[in-house]
Design a protein around this motif. Structure first.
Motif, mmCIF file in Angstrom:
data_model
loop_
_atom_site.group_PDB
_atom_site.id
_atom_site.type_symbol
_atom_site.label_atom_id
_atom_site.label_comp_id
_atom_site.label_asym_id
_atom_site.label_seq_id
_atom_site.Cartn_x
_atom_site.Cartn_y
_atom_site.Cartn_z
ATOM 1 N N ALA A 136 0.880 -1.169 0.000
ATOM 2 C CA ALA A 136 0.000 0.000 0.000
ATOM 3 C C ALA A 136 0.915 1.216 0.000
ATOM 4 N N ILE A 137 0.685 2.106 -0.948
ATOM 5 C CA ILE A 137 1.548 3.287 -1.051
ATOM 6 C C ILE A 137 0.705 4.545 -1.165
ATOM 7 N N LEU B 163 -2.645 13.937 -2.397
ATOM 8 C CA LEU B 163 -2.227 12.589 -2.011
ATOM 9 C C LEU B 163 -3.140 11.579 -2.684
ATOM 10 N N SER B 164 -2.591 10.404 -2.962
ATOM 11 C CA SER B 164 -3.315 9.389 -3.701
ATOM 12 C C SER B 164 -2.792 8.023 -3.267
ATOM 13 N N ASN B 165 -3.687 7.150 -2.777
ATOM 14 C CA ASN B 165 -3.266 5.829 -2.266
ATOM 15 C C ASN B 165 -3.425 4.759 -3.343
ATOM 16 N N ASN C 230 2.784 0.933 -9.785
ATOM 17 C CA ASN C 230 3.452 2.197 -9.450
ATOM 18 C C ASN C 230 3.068 3.244 -10.492
ATOM 19 N N VAL C 231 2.742 4.441 -10.028
ATOM 20 C CA VAL C 231 2.278 5.479 -10.948
ATOM 21 C C VAL C 231 3.477 6.337 -11.375
ATOM 22 N N ALA C 232 3.689 6.417 -12.680
ATOM 23 C CA ALA C 232 4.855 7.135 -13.205
ATOM 24 C C ALA C 232 4.881 8.574 -12.709
ATOM 25 N N GLY C 233 6.002 8.961 -12.143
ATOM 26 C CA GLY C 233 6.191 10.343 -11.732
ATOM 27 C C GLY C 233 5.626 10.678 -10.362
ATOM 28 N N TYR C 234 4.781 9.795 -9.810
ATOM 29 C CA TYR C 234 4.217 10.064 -8.491
ATOM 30 C C TYR C 234 5.291 9.833 -7.415
ATOM 31 N N ASN C 235 5.208 10.621 -6.357
ATOM 32 C CA ASN C 235 6.221 10.593 -5.313
ATOM 33 C C ASN C 235 5.741 9.795 -4.098
#
Ligand code: FE2
Length: 206
Positions: A126-127, A137-139, A149-154
């Motif tokens: 869970a990220i 923010l986005s889980n 994994n979402v490209a570019g998301y931190n």
């Protein structure tokens, strides 16, 4: 060459030192295997191209690299957002809580979403990410280490929910107890420092 980082996490609440020692060894395996795969790939590239004969092996090495590399990096985020003396409650004035409130309506809703993802059946993570474009923010659920994994998301808060993360302390059916323990040990200062820009700054300016 990557070097395994050292984490001093002895004495967490609800996550035993035994679990951590075993988990550090697994993490070191990801570092070692990432280095091995990179070495093998560089051998194939040495003559300047990937020829037809090499393609099957090359493809497999590249796919495995995605798994091992993400396994290495996600464990560093995970261990890096835990600490002895951590707490379940982020400071209500923190940028993280403000960002969670802007993004989800309230911190509690953010946590319900993050915890819900953690309880999803399957092997993964869970990220909580921060979207670099909107600062929201986005889980997300990540299968294995590399799928979702979402490209570019931190990554801001990372929770390992592979069974190895808790099996010495809890039964396989007790993942919820492990998630509670995880929350008791969060290093909110580390989480705060990962925010690219405090979301609240932008929202106040708007
Ligand atoms: Fe793990």
């Amino acid at each position: 060459m990557y070097k395994a980082k050292q984490f001093n996490l002895s004495g967490l609440k609800g996550i035993s030192d035994q679990t951590l020692e075993m988990h550090f060894k697994l993490y070191e395996g990801y570092v070692k295997e990432t280095n091995n795969l990179q070495e093998k790939i560089s051998q194939i590239l040495k003559d300047g191209n990937v020829d037809h004969e090499e393609m099957p092996a090359y493809s497999e090495l590249k796919r495995r690299l995605g798994f091992e590399y993400n396994g290495m990096v996600l464990h560093e985020y995970y261990f890096g957002n835990l600490k002895k003396g951590g707490s379940g409650e982020a400071d209500s004035q923190s940028s993280f809580v403000k960002a969670a409130t802007i993004s989800f309506g309230s911190r509690d809703l953010w946590q319900a979403d993050f915890t819900g993802i953690g309880k999803m059946r399957g092997v993964g993570w869970a990220i909580c990410y921060q979207d670099p474009t909107t600062d929201q923010l986005s889980n997300h659920w990540i299968s294995l280490h590399e799928i979702g994994n979402v490209a570019g998301y931190n990554p801001v808060l990372v929770m390992d929910v592979w069974e190895h993360a808790f099996l010495l302390d809890y039964k396989p059916t007790e993942r919820a107890k492990y998630i509670e323990a995880f929350f008791e040990n969060i290093d909110w200062t580390a989480v705060e420092q990962r925010l690219l820009r405090p979301a609240i700054r932008k929202s106040h300016a708007a």
